[in-house]
Structures are given as C-alpha cells and as structure tokens.
Scaffold this motif. Structure first.
Motif, mmCIF file in Angstrom:
data_model
loop_
_atom_site.group_PDB
_atom_site.id
_atom_site.type_symbol
_atom_site.label_atom_id
_atom_site.label_comp_id
_atom_site.label_asym_id
_atom_site.label_seq_id
_atom_site.Cartn_x
_atom_site.Cartn_y
_atom_site.Cartn_z
ATOM 1 N N ASP A 134 0.839 -1.213 0.000
ATOM 2 C CA ASP A 134 0.000 0.000 0.000
ATOM 3 C C ASP A 134 0.868 1.255 0.000
ATOM 4 O O ASP A 134 0.643 2.187 -0.784
ATOM 5 C CB ASP A 134 -0.918 0.042 1.236
ATOM 6 N N VAL A 135 1.854 1.281 0.896
ATOM 7 C CA VAL A 135 2.753 2.434 1.004
ATOM 8 C C VAL A 135 3.512 2.636 -0.309
ATOM 9 O O VAL A 135 3.614 3.761 -0.822
ATOM 10 C CB VAL A 135 3.740 2.255 2.189
ATOM 11 N N MET A 136 4.028 1.554 -0.860
ATOM 12 C CA MET A 136 4.786 1.662 -2.112
ATOM 13 C C MET A 136 3.938 2.219 -3.241
ATOM 14 O O MET A 136 4.379 3.108 -3.978
ATOM 15 C CB MET A 136 5.334 0.289 -2.507
ATOM 16 N N LEU A 137 2.733 1.685 -3.393
ATOM 17 C CA LEU A 137 1.871 2.147 -4.485
ATOM 18 C C LEU A 137 1.477 3.607 -4.308
ATOM 19 O O LEU A 137 1.406 4.358 -5.287
ATOM 20 C CB LEU A 137 0.640 1.251 -4.604
ATOM 21 N N GLU A 138 1.247 4.012 -3.077
ATOM 22 C CA GLU A 138 0.917 5.411 -2.804
ATOM 23 C C GLU A 138 2.100 6.316 -3.162
ATOM 24 O O GLU A 138 1.929 7.357 -3.798
ATOM 25 C CB GLU A 138 0.567 5.554 -1.323
ATOM 26 N N GLU A 139 3.294 5.905 -2.769
ATOM 27 C CA GLU A 139 4.485 6.697 -3.082
ATOM 28 C C GLU A 139 4.767 6.713 -4.581
ATOM 29 O O GLU A 139 5.182 7.740 -5.126
ATOM 30 C CB GLU A 139 5.689 6.167 -2.307
ATOM 31 N N LEU A 140 4.552 5.591 -5.246
ATOM 32 C CA LEU A 140 4.762 5.545 -6.697
ATOM 33 C C LEU A 140 3.775 6.440 -7.433
ATOM 34 O O LEU A 140 4.120 7.018 -8.467
ATOM 35 C CB LEU A 140 4.645 4.110 -7.215
ATOM 36 N N ALA A 141 2.558 6.549 -6.916
ATOM 37 C CA ALA A 141 1.568 7.425 -7.539
ATOM 38 C C ALA A 141 2.037 8.879 -7.473
ATOM 39 O O ALA A 141 1.801 9.659 -8.398
ATOM 40 C CB ALA A 141 0.210 7.261 -6.860
ATOM 41 N N ASP A 142 2.736 9.235 -6.393
ATOM 42 C CA ASP A 142 3.248 10.593 -6.232
ATOM 43 C C ASP A 142 4.501 10.850 -7.060
ATOM 44 O O ASP A 142 4.680 11.930 -7.609
ATOM 45 C CB ASP A 142 3.568 10.888 -4.757
ATOM 46 N N ASP A 143 5.393 9.854 -7.134
ATOM 47 C CA ASP A 143 6.658 10.027 -7.841
ATOM 48 C C ASP A 143 7.149 8.687 -8.389
ATOM 49 O O ASP A 143 7.944 7.995 -7.751
ATOM 50 C CB ASP A 143 7.712 10.639 -6.911
ATOM 51 N N PRO A 144 6.686 8.320 -9.600
ATOM 52 C CA PRO A 144 7.055 7.005 -10.154
ATOM 53 C C PRO A 144 8.540 6.853 -10.478
ATOM 54 O O PRO A 144 9.027 5.740 -10.611
ATOM 55 C CB PRO A 144 6.202 6.894 -11.415
#
Length: 160
Positions: A134-144
């Motif tokens: 969840d954390v990874m996907l949220e962070e990737l959405a902000d800065d892939p």
C-alpha cells in the motif's frame, strides 16, 4: 548432581531440541504443500475461464483482465509464502515488491481488491506485506521515478 543425572538431563534436552526441530520442519513442509495446492488452483483458474469465475470476487472484469488479476494474486501469494518459509528475507521481499508495484495492472488489481485485505488479521504476515505494498503504491503514484526508495523501511521481518 550426580554424573548420571547430568547425562540424563542432557539427553532429555537434546531430545526436546530434536523434537522441536522436527516439528518446525513438518510445519514448513505443511506450509509449502498448502502453498503449492493454492497455486495449482490459481493456475487452473487462469487456464479455465469457468474456474476463474469461482476464484475471483471481482465483477465487471473481462476474462483477460481476470486472468491477469489471478496471475498477480498467485505471484503475490508466492512472495508471501517465500517469506513465511524463509526462502526470502524481509529485505529481499521489499526489493521484489518495489519492482512488482511498478506494474500498472498490479496497481489496478491492488486497488480493486483493497476490501478483501481489510479482513486480514492486522498482525498477520500477509497484512503486513499488504500494508507495505500500500505504502509503495501510494508513493509511486506521487513520484514514479523514485521506485527504488519506496516503502516504509521497517527492517527485517517487517517490524519497525
């Protein structure tokens, strides 16, 4: 204590240790066997659309998308099993999850199955791995572009 008494105690301790090791080995084998059976079911469902309908709670999904989602589920469950059985360390899992999370179909699957994960016990390994993803996907959405530094960096075994 007499020498004989000390030898008896050592014998009983060694026997208890061997029993514990045997129990752990049998537990690992049972986990692997259950994982294999689960993966066999998922792969059969991937190959047979009529079975795929029974393995997924997602509706309004094309047969092709359902097969992709089942494959993602199988891949994810295999990673969790690898950690549970000691094949992967927590840090190795994090590396794999970082790559896994970069896939757009994975992100879609993860979003659409969020409700299913809410039923997991919060202290379970699968819940902790899910929270990490969840954390990874949220962070990737902000800065892939920063995919290699995503995650909470909780350390070995997923604990802070």
């Amino acid at each position: 204590m007499t020498r004989r008494r000390l030898e008896e105690e050592r014998y009983h301790l060694q026997r208890a240790e061997l029993h514990e090791k045997l129990h752990e080995k049998l537990h690992q084998e049972a986990l692997l066997d259950a994982g294999r059976r689960r993966l066999e079911q998922l792969y059969r469902a991937i190959d047979d659309p009529s079975l795929a309908e029974t393995m997924s709670l997602l509706y309004n999904v094309s047969p092709e998308k359902r097969r992709q989602f089942l494959f993602i589920q199988a891949t994810y469950e295999n990673m969790v099993l690898d950690v549970r059985t000691g094949v992967l360390t927590w840090d190795e899992l994090i590396g794999r999850l970082r790559i896994f999370a970069r896939n757009a179909v994975v992100a879609e699957y993860w979003d659409r199955t969020a409700e299913e994960r809410r039923a997991l016990p919060q202290d379970s390994l699968e819940a902790r791995v899910g929270q990490e993803l969840d954390v990874m996907l949220e962070e990737l959405a902000d800065d892939p572009e920063e995919w290699w530094i995503t995650g909470s960096n909780r350390g070995e075994n997923g604990w802070s």
